[in-house]
Design a protein around this motif. Structure first.
Motif, PDB file in Angstrom:
ATOM      1  N   HIS B 105       0.836  -1.359   0.074  1.00  0.00           N
ATOM      2  CA  HIS B 105      -0.044  -0.069  -0.319  1.00  0.00           C
ATOM      3  C   HIS B 105       0.828   0.980  -0.088  1.00  0.00           C
ATOM      4  O   HIS B 105       1.886   1.346   0.276  1.00  0.00           O
ATOM      5  N   VAL B 106       0.412   2.198  -0.065  1.00  0.00           N
ATOM      6  CA  VAL B 106       0.748   3.506  -0.350  1.00  0.00           C
ATOM      7  C   VAL B 106       0.401   4.645   0.493  1.00  0.00           C
ATOM      8  O   VAL B 106      -0.953   4.410  -0.065  1.00  0.00           O
ATOM      9  N   ASP B 107       0.496   5.764   0.661  1.00  0.00           N
ATOM     10  CA  ASP B 107       0.022   6.643   1.561  1.00  0.00           C
ATOM     11  C   ASP B 107       0.774   7.925   1.591  1.00  0.00           C
ATOM     12  O   ASP B 107       1.975   8.218   1.303  1.00  0.00           O
ATOM     13  N   THR B 108       0.274   9.508   1.148  1.00  0.00           N
ATOM     14  CA  THR B 108       1.103  10.382   1.575  1.00  0.00           C
ATOM     15  C   THR B 108       0.949  10.484   3.000  1.00  0.00           C
ATOM     16  O   THR B 108       0.055  11.068   3.713  1.00  0.00           O
ATOM     17  N   ARG B 109       1.899  11.283   3.783  1.00  0.00           N
ATOM     18  CA  ARG B 109       1.982  11.163   4.817  1.00  0.00           C
ATOM     19  C   ARG B 109       2.579  13.961   5.128  1.00  0.00           C
ATOM     20  O   ARG B 109       3.157  13.780   4.682  1.00  0.00           O
ATOM     21  N   ALA B 120       4.642  16.898   1.313  1.00  0.00           N
ATOM     22  CA  ALA B 120       3.368  16.086   2.305  1.00  0.00           C
ATOM     23  C   ALA B 120       4.661  15.089   1.180  1.00  0.00           C
ATOM     24  O   ALA B 120       5.358  14.923   0.498  1.00  0.00           O
ATOM     25  N   ALA B 121       4.613  13.849   2.102  1.00  0.00           N
ATOM     26  CA  ALA B 121       6.477  12.847   1.772  1.00  0.00           C
ATOM     27  C   ALA B 121       4.562  11.532   1.008  1.00  0.00           C
ATOM     28  O   ALA B 121       3.361  11.207   1.931  1.00  0.00           O
ATOM     29  N   VAL B 122       4.875  10.856   0.509  1.00  0.00           N
ATOM     30  CA  VAL B 122       4.595   9.748  -0.205  1.00  0.00           C
ATOM     31  C   VAL B 122       5.263   8.540   0.014  1.00  0.00           C
ATOM     32  O   VAL B 122       6.638   8.141   0.169  1.00  0.00           O
ATOM     33  N   ALA B 123       5.073   7.477   0.868  1.00  0.00           N
ATOM     34  CA  ALA B 123       5.751   6.569   2.149  1.00  0.00           C
ATOM     35  C   ALA B 123       4.958   4.706   0.736  1.00  0.00           C
ATOM     36  O   ALA B 123       3.516   5.450   0.137  1.00  0.00           O
ATOM     37  N   PHE B 124       5.527   4.652   0.380  1.00  0.00           N
ATOM     38  CA  PHE B 124       5.351   2.918   0.053  1.00  0.00           C
ATOM     39  C   PHE B 124       5.999   2.249   1.027  1.00  0.00           C
ATOM     40  O   PHE B 124       7.207   1.764   1.323  1.00  0.00           O
ATOM     41  N   HIS B 125       4.714   0.807   0.721  1.00  0.00           N
ATOM     42  CA  HIS B 125       5.640  -0.259   1.714  1.00  0.00           C
ATOM     43  C   HIS B 125       4.867  -1.066   1.064  1.00  0.00           C
ATOM     44  O   HIS B 125       4.548  -1.753   0.089  1.00  0.00           O
ATOM     45  N   LEU B 136       7.008  16.167  -1.027  1.00  0.00           N
ATOM     46  CA  LEU B 136       7.108  16.945  -2.669  1.00  0.00           C
ATOM     47  C   LEU B 136       5.689  17.831  -2.508  1.00  0.00           C
ATOM     48  O   LEU B 136       5.827  18.044  -1.510  1.00  0.00           O
ATOM     49  N   ARG B 137       5.332  19.046  -3.480  1.00  0.00           N
ATOM     50  CA  ARG B 137       4.605  19.584  -3.748  1.00  0.00           C
ATOM     51  C   ARG B 137       2.876  18.387  -3.503  1.00  0.00           C
ATOM     52  O   ARG B 137       2.767  17.659  -3.824  1.00  0.00           O
ATOM     53  N   ALA B 142       0.162  13.863  -4.147  1.00  0.00           N
ATOM     54  CA  ALA B 142      -1.158  13.063  -4.613  1.00  0.00           C
ATOM     55  C   ALA B 142      -1.360  12.156  -5.873  1.00  0.00           C
ATOM     56  O   ALA B 142      -1.634  10.975  -5.834  1.00  0.00           O
ATOM     57  N   ALA B 143      -0.786  13.017  -6.529  1.00  0.00           N
ATOM     58  CA  ALA B 143      -0.639  12.576  -7.945  1.00  0.00           C
ATOM     59  C   ALA B 143       0.267  11.066  -7.826  1.00  0.00           C
ATOM     60  O   ALA B 143       0.119  10.330  -8.440  1.00  0.00           O
ATOM     61  N   ILE B 144       1.345  11.063  -7.394  1.00  0.00           N
ATOM     62  CA  ILE B 144       2.217   9.687  -7.306  1.00  0.00           C
ATOM     63  C   ILE B 144       2.025   8.557  -6.672  1.00  0.00           C
ATOM     64  O   ILE B 144       1.886   8.110  -6.582  1.00  0.00           O
ATOM     65  N   ARG B 145       1.001   9.181  -5.868  1.00  0.00           N
ATOM     66  CA  ARG B 145       0.308   8.261  -4.472  1.00  0.00           C
ATOM     67  C   ARG B 145      -0.765   7.371  -5.233  1.00  0.00           C
ATOM     68  O   ARG B 145      -0.733   6.611  -5.210  1.00  0.00           O
TER      69      ARG B 145
END
Lengths: 469, 158
Positions: B105-109, B120-125, B136-137, B142-145
């Motif tokens: 899964h992937v989320d923004t933090r 925001a950060a994008v974290a993927f697990h 990232l902006r 959000a787009a990358i997530r």
């Protein structure tokens, strides 16, 4: 997963059912353990004091425990329908846990001494990503229920009469495995610590200050040796209890292991979850050409020694053959690895030797009497560096990667390149200057393997070769 | 196995990440330095206390001057169809390739600080743990997530 169509759920499983009645006592004892020592003290003191109030506390405690067990048993029920396994628990807040059938990665059973009394099994339901603990634990399930559930989920318990491969741990091998159990490596430094502390005490405390304490270095050494011997015996006993009767069977797409002297543990592991196999040659095993085989799995970590063990003890030269029989996808040689380049030897040595020099400097400043340790430390550091350099190696066959490295014991990972969780390279400033780099792969749950100091060009080529294609 | 060239990752973090990293460096070093300075003045005092204070202040200044800039400059990432490619590390350069099919899964933090900068950060697990693209902006994150989530959900056996 191909676990059969949803329609084959036998009718009795569809209605919620409780555990075996033996679960009342098992749950009661578990709550006793959870409430812990205060309650036991209350009961013991209460019974011992003899007066009415004490007795009352004790009885109240016992009643509480039994009632808790009864309530837990009464309020826990499970059922299986076409889509999912349901578990309902709780008296005040009713929880219902639903695990979709296709998420169930395995059903394991254990039989502890208590379960054996009632002839029931403890059933653990595992899911990928379930992490450390089983998603559902049912502490008292009758054999018949467990069997029906297993069949309904397509996890038949008993191996087919003619499995594809079966390996047993012979009693003699068990004994060798126990004698060389890795715990011993931990014990020796402790013994060393005791001996050192003894010398300290002998140096600083005047003799006969404390009656009954050993008062010569020799006696302290004896005490240290005694502690080590005792701990070693315990570790041998522990290994025997855990791995007695170890048997692993491959049967279609599943591995089943069974072992244990008192608590018989049976585990099922779908081969599709096996991401790699690790051959670990411990300090005491390597000189005899012996090793342990472990499985690396995803979302299945922390289940203890048995589920992670593919086979407790093999001869090094048989390891590849055993892997081929049990995990055919990883078949192939563990030898003829590509070594680290000769010029990397210096990099392997330098870190350890610098560390040793720092420790030696500390000794020279703070603890002059220990000077004989200095040459020993330096020699050990250099020897370990050399051994690490010699252990390092990699090999890439079609879809299969082998990485070998050493901390103290030597560890060889075989993994399918398609199953890697991630992979990468790593370069310190020193390595950048010398055009060397480390290669890292991650398999299973938070397990990594790293080969240090390869040619940077080799590392970069591996980075590309390990990519999903 | 077919050998194909491994392109280097090229995308950079948002320019505002510099200020975020600066705040993070200050937040993580200033309290520590303050304690060291307080102890130095109270316990050591005199010339030694002054020397320790000077070193602590200098360390904070150097860290603030160097770390955010290098973190920004060294971080590269790329989200390809079948993998996520990261390169980072101020001292030790680490390159990580994560196959898309392994992403669970992937989320923004967002933290209060990052929100202030609109980042925001994008974290993927994966089963092996979490990996993060730190700054990232918000819209990009959000787009990358969403893109990772889309690509990662291509059905394949875990």
């Amino acid at each position: 997963m191909a676990d059969g169509p949803a329609a084959v759920v036998p009718e009795p499983l569809r209605t919620p059912r409780r555990m075996h009645a033996g679960g009342i006592l098992i749950e009661a004892l578990r709550s006793l353990r959870e409430m812990g020592i205060p309650l036991i003290i209350a009961i013991v003191v209460g019974a011992g004091a003899g007066n009415a109030r004490g007795l009352l506390y004790g009885v109240a405690g016992l009643v509480l425990v039994v009632v808790t067990g009864l309530v837990r048993w009464y309020t826990t029920s499970w059922s299986l329908d076409g889509n999912a396994l349901h578990l309902r628990t709780g008296l005040l807040s009713r929880n219902e846990k639903v695990i979709p059938r296709e998420r169930i990665s395995s059903l394991d059973t254990t039989q502890g001494p208590l379960q054996r009394v009632f002839g029931v099994l403890e059933l653990r339901v595992q899911t990928p990503g379930g992490g450390r603990h089983a998603e559902i634990v049912l502490r008292a399930v009758s054999r018949r229920d467990a069997e029906t559930l297993r069949r309904a989920l397509g996890h038949a318990a008993e191996a087919a009469p003619t499995p594809d491969a079966r390996l047993r741990l012979a009693p003699g091998t068990l004994l060798v495995a126990a004698l060389t159990a890795p715990q011993l490596g931990v014990l020796l430094p402790i013994a060393g610590g005791i001996a050192a502390a003894a010398q300290d005490v002998m140096g600083n405390v005047s003799r006969q200050t404390f009656d009954g304490l050993p008062d010569t270095v020799g006696q302290w050494l004896l005490v240290g040796a005694g502690v080590v011997a005792l701990a070693w015996l315990l570790s041998i006993a522990g290994a025997v209890v855990t791995f007695a009767g170890f048997e692993v069977v491959r049967d279609g797409d599943r591995l089943r292991t069974r072992s244990g002297l008192f608590a018989r543990r049976a585990a099922t592991l779908p081969l599709s979850r096996v991401q790699g196999v690790r051959m670990v040659e411990g300090l005491l095993r390597e000189p005899f050409g012996l090793a342990t085989l472990r499985v690396e799995t995803a979302g299945y970590a922390g289940q203890g020694a048995v589920t992670q063990t593919l086979f407790p003890l093999v001869r090094r030269r048989d390891a590849a053959a055993v892997i081929e029989r049990l995990v055919p996808a990883l078949a192939g040689s563990l030898d003829a690895l590509e070594p680290a380049p000769a010029r990397a030897r210096r990099s392997y040595l330098i870190g350890l030797v610098l560390l040793a020099v720092a420790v030696c400097a500390l000794i020279a400043i703070a603890w002059r009497d220990a000077w004989p340790a200095i040459p020993v430390l330096l020699a050990l550091a250099a020897a370990l560096g050399e051994l690490r350099f010699r252990a390092a190696g990699w090999r890439l066959d079609d879809g299969r990667v082998v990485l070998r490295s050493r901390h103290v014991g030597r560890s060889t990972l075989v993994a399918s390149t398609r199953r890697l969780q991630e992979h990468g390279t790593r370069q310190t400033p020193l390595q950048r200057r010398r055009r060397l780099a480390d290669v890292t792969v991650a398999v299973g749950s938070r397990r990594r393997a790293r080969v240090r100091h390869l040619e940077a060009s080799t590392a970069h080529r591996l980075l590309g070769l390990l990519r999903p294609s | 196995m077919p050998e194909r060239p491994t392109p280097e990752p090229t995308r950079l973090l948002a320019p505002e990440a510099f200020r975020l990293f600066l705040v993070e460096v200050l937040l993580s070093t200033v309290p520590f330095a303050a304690v060291v300075i307080a102890l130095a003045i109270l316990l050591a005092g005199g010339a030694l206390g002054f020397a320790i204070t000077a070193v602590a202040v200098l360390a904070v200044i150097v860290a603030a001057a160097v770390v955010p800039r290098l973190r920004m400059a060294r971080f590269r990432f790329e989200v390809r169809e079948d993998e996520i490619d990261l390169r980072h590390g101020i001292v030790i350069e680490t390159r990580t390739l994560v196959p898309m099919v392994r992403v669970q899964h992937v989320d923004t933090r967002r933290t209060p600080v990052s929100r202030y900068f609109g980042l925001a950060a994008v974290a993927f697990h994966t089963a092996a743990g979490a990996t993060e693209i730190p700054a990232l902006r918000e819209a990009d994150a959000a787009a990358i997530r969403d893109r990772i989530a889309d690509l990662a959900l291509q059905p394949e056996v875990l």
